[in-house]
Enzyme design. Sequence first.
Site: not given
Lengths: 171, 208
Positions: B145, B168, B176-177, B205
Amino acid sequence: MALRFEELIQRHHDEIFAYLWRLMGKDGRRQGAADVEDIVQDVFLRAYESFSGLRPNSNHRAWLYKIATNCAYSQLRRIKNRRHKLSSLERSATEQQTATEVSSLHKQMEQTVRNLVNELPAKQKACVTLRYLQDLDYPEIAQILSCSQESARANVYQAIQRLRIALEKET
Amino acid sequence: MTARKVINDRTVVKQLRSGLSGPNAAALAHSRARVRKWFADEAPLIQWGEMTSPLGSVFAAVNRRGLCALDFGRQESEFLARFDPLTRLEKNPTAMRRVLAQLREYFAGDRSTFNLPVDISQLTPFQRSVLDVACRIAPGQVWTYHRVAQELGRPRSSRPVGQALARNPVPIVIPCHRVIASDGGLGGYSGGSGLKAKRWLLRLEGAL
């Protein structure tokens, strides 16, 4: 889930249309439906514009009836003003012609009742229509007409008495 | 002298109901169609669709600007409740084909970025700028962040960054993850089942 405007149309269009149909003194024919359609359209347009400001737990039905009543009052005032502008001669000719057409098409008594209801003061007409033709209860009628339940009851009572006396004279 | 007929109140009501009968079906149908047509022309259209995924049901919606909502692991009614009641909702699998196809490829591990127009115009300029930065994080990477705040030139705004990411409207598509806490913890996640879903997405991912 909050009520969506689309559902409001689906749930209440028909009864609002029927209410305005009666309030505007229409008979059962298709003729004259365009006037009522215009008012119904106006009701939903006004409702759409102020829907966002409505609290989620509000009585949407009563709110729509209230808008419908106000739209009908405005329209009835316009009609009344237009009629006042007609000369008495023209008016009497028009009324005579209308009466002849109607009597040839409809039962005389039904027309008489419609005429008598149309002559009621606006609030009595709305009260008696909401109570006996739309089958609404007094708390809702009071909410729609922004009056007390006692006032709504009194208006219904007075309307019925007027109609009773008038019908007794007619029969 | 003529005798006048006495009528009771019940008879008055009966005559009232008979005299002021309602409109006929044709008049009603005509007006109903007119009001519906007006509403269809007036109200903004939102088309939506759904698919199944390893994270449960996925719901997505598009407006005339692009993808405007995406959520998963929730009930249909919860998803639909987020839309303005004045809009017109239409379940339309055809209109959603492109969006759902790309999501399927993502969940199958065959896609890591999305090629879709997205509408986040309902957010504040700051929230939009935070999501723009999130879009720059490559698949398989995570930023903190704090780093997102630094990218925005507001290094002390880590908390507002977290709040903006929580707003979001299209998680996964705007990733945003991929933003986690400075201490290595996952931070927060408002999509689906929360942190469990965030962990699953980062594993997919290859970031975890």
